[in-house]
Design a protein around this motif. Sequence first.
Motif, short mmCIF file in Angstrom:
data_model
loop_
_atom_site.label_atom_id
_atom_site.label_comp_id
_atom_site.label_asym_id
_atom_site.label_seq_id
_atom_site.Cartn_x
_atom_site.Cartn_y
_atom_site.Cartn_z
N ASP A 220 0.83 -1.21 0.00
CA ASP A 220 0.00 0.00 0.00
C ASP A 220 0.87 1.26 0.00
OD1 ASP A 220 -2.28 -1.52 -0.02
OD2 ASP A 220 -2.71 -1.30 2.12
N ALA A 221 1.94 1.22 0.79
CA ALA A 221 2.84 2.38 0.85
C ALA A 221 3.55 2.59 -0.49
CB ALA A 221 3.87 2.19 1.97
N LEU A 222 3.94 1.50 -1.13
CA LEU A 222 4.57 1.61 -2.46
C LEU A 222 3.60 2.21 -3.48
CD1 LEU A 222 6.48 -1.78 -2.54
CD2 LEU A 222 7.54 0.48 -2.81
N GLU A 223 2.37 1.74 -3.46
CA GLU A 223 1.35 2.27 -4.39
C GLU A 223 1.14 3.77 -4.16
OE1 GLU A 223 -0.11 0.95 -6.87
OE2 GLU A 223 0.17 -1.21 -6.66
N ALA A 224 1.15 4.17 -2.90
CA ALA A 224 0.91 5.58 -2.57
C ALA A 224 2.11 6.46 -2.90
CB ALA A 224 0.57 5.71 -1.09
N ASN A 225 3.29 5.85 -3.12
CA ASN A 225 4.51 6.62 -3.39
C ASN A 225 5.09 6.30 -4.77
OD1 ASN A 225 5.47 8.14 -0.73
ND2 ASN A 225 4.60 6.18 -0.10
N GLY A 227 5.35 3.67 -6.49
CA GLY A 227 6.12 2.44 -6.65
C GLY A 227 7.48 2.43 -6.02
N LEU A 228 7.82 3.48 -5.24
CA LEU A 228 9.15 3.57 -4.63
C LEU A 228 9.06 3.85 -3.14
CD1 LEU A 228 11.34 5.67 -7.09
CD2 LEU A 228 11.68 3.28 -6.45
N LEU A 229 9.90 3.20 -2.36
CA LEU A 229 10.08 3.51 -0.95
C LEU A 229 11.57 3.53 -0.66
CD1 LEU A 229 7.50 1.48 1.21
CD2 LEU A 229 7.64 3.97 0.94
N TYR A 230 12.03 4.62 -0.10
CA TYR A 230 13.46 4.72 0.20
C TYR A 230 13.76 4.08 1.56
CZ TYR A 230 14.26 7.41 -3.97
OH TYR A 230 14.37 7.78 -5.29
N LEU A 231 13.47 2.78 1.59
CA LEU A 231 13.77 1.93 2.74
C LEU A 231 14.37 0.63 2.22
CD1 LEU A 231 10.47 2.29 4.80
CD2 LEU A 231 12.65 3.40 5.32
N SER A 232 15.29 0.06 2.98
CA SER A 232 15.92 -1.19 2.57
C SER A 232 16.47 -1.91 3.79
CB SER A 232 17.05 -0.91 1.57
OG SER A 232 18.14 -0.27 2.24
N LEU A 244 6.58 3.23 8.23
CA LEU A 244 5.63 2.12 8.09
C LEU A 244 5.02 1.66 9.40
CD1 LEU A 244 7.66 -0.07 5.56
CD2 LEU A 244 5.71 1.41 5.05
N GLN A 245 5.49 2.20 10.51
CA GLN A 245 4.97 1.82 11.83
C GLN A 245 5.09 0.32 12.06
OE1 GLN A 245 1.04 3.50 12.25
NE2 GLN A 245 1.77 5.59 12.17
N MET A 246 6.26 -0.22 11.76
CA MET A 246 6.55 -1.62 12.05
C MET A 246 8.03 -1.74 12.41
SD MET A 246 6.69 -3.57 8.32
CE MET A 246 5.06 -3.05 7.82
N ASP A 268 19.91 -1.13 -3.14
CA ASP A 268 20.76 -0.78 -2.00
C ASP A 268 20.08 0.17 -1.02
OD1 ASP A 268 22.79 -2.37 -2.89
OD2 ASP A 268 23.86 -0.76 -3.92
N ASP A 269 19.37 1.16 -1.54
CA ASP A 269 18.81 2.19 -0.67
C ASP A 269 17.30 2.31 -0.77
OD1 ASP A 269 18.78 3.15 -3.24
OD2 ASP A 269 19.31 5.21 -2.68
N LYS A 270 16.65 1.38 -1.51
CA LYS A 270 15.21 1.50 -1.69
C LYS A 270 14.62 0.18 -2.15
CE LYS A 270 15.88 3.53 -6.30
NZ LYS A 270 17.31 3.85 -6.13
N ILE A 271 13.30 0.12 -2.10
CA ILE A 271 12.56 -0.99 -2.70
C ILE A 271 11.59 -0.40 -3.72
CG2 ILE A 271 12.76 -2.54 -0.72
CD1 ILE A 271 9.95 -1.78 0.11
#
Length: 278
Positions: A220-225, A227-232, A244-246, A268-271
């Motif tokens: 859901d977070a990827l869809e809202a952003n 397709g990118l999240l700068y978390l890894s 993400l509150q986890m 390396d720095d994102k999914i």
Amino acid sequence: MKLGKTQFLKIAEQNYSGLFLEDEDGERAFLSKVFAPENPVIGEEMEVFVFQDDDRLKATTEKPIAEVGEFAVLTCVESMPSGAFMNWGIIKDLFIPYKQQKSKILEGKRYLVQLYVDEFTDLITGTTKFKRNPQYENTPFNYGDKVNLIMMNESELGWNVVINKEYIGLIYASDVYKKLYPLSEEIGYIKAIREDGKIDVSLQPEGYENNDEFQKIILDALEANHGLLYLSDNSSPEDIKQELQMSKKNFKKAIGGLYKWNKIEILDDKIKLYEEGE
């Protein structure tokens, strides 16, 4: 007759004011005609809540916010030197004596209240004084059970909480991944029932069997952003918690499953969401 509890009673007698309801032992409670059925039948059962008023047992078809032995967040409708009256969902307000108030209860304010039957007056009474992290025997919970929580207060260890309106437990600070507020309601999961009878709770389910929930949050977070999240894997626990509150542990489990099923790419720095043809 179970004072302060919802129960089934038989219609035993009718008069111009209402109905007399009776339990198996012949004890009676009066139900005002305001709450009586239009055409009552002697011998039929009714589901009612029993309370005491003017030294009489009375019944109502109203549903109280809480029953004896339970906790609830109640609003004060009147505050007096002798005590406070709280709205608990039925025609008669709940009384909290001054001596049972942790701090003075003010009109219009909301408070966490526990209901009990006073052993001296035999009246249903409220209190805002209760034991923190009490020890229990024979609790009805198992590891992983989903439960309803009322947030009590924050302590050095974490958050004290009410579980399913009846039990007090603890969420350790290490298991808190979002902003919490006193008297707010949350969903939780039984984490442990210790040998001393105390109950530990988590805000998130644990283990791979609950991975679907975390994966959905990430997707859901990827869809809202876009397709990118700068978390890894290299992200700090604090960054993952804020976004993400986890926990980082649950995050790594979730993205591992998503990667295995070709739902995401891990860089390396994102999914990022996997796109066909890449």
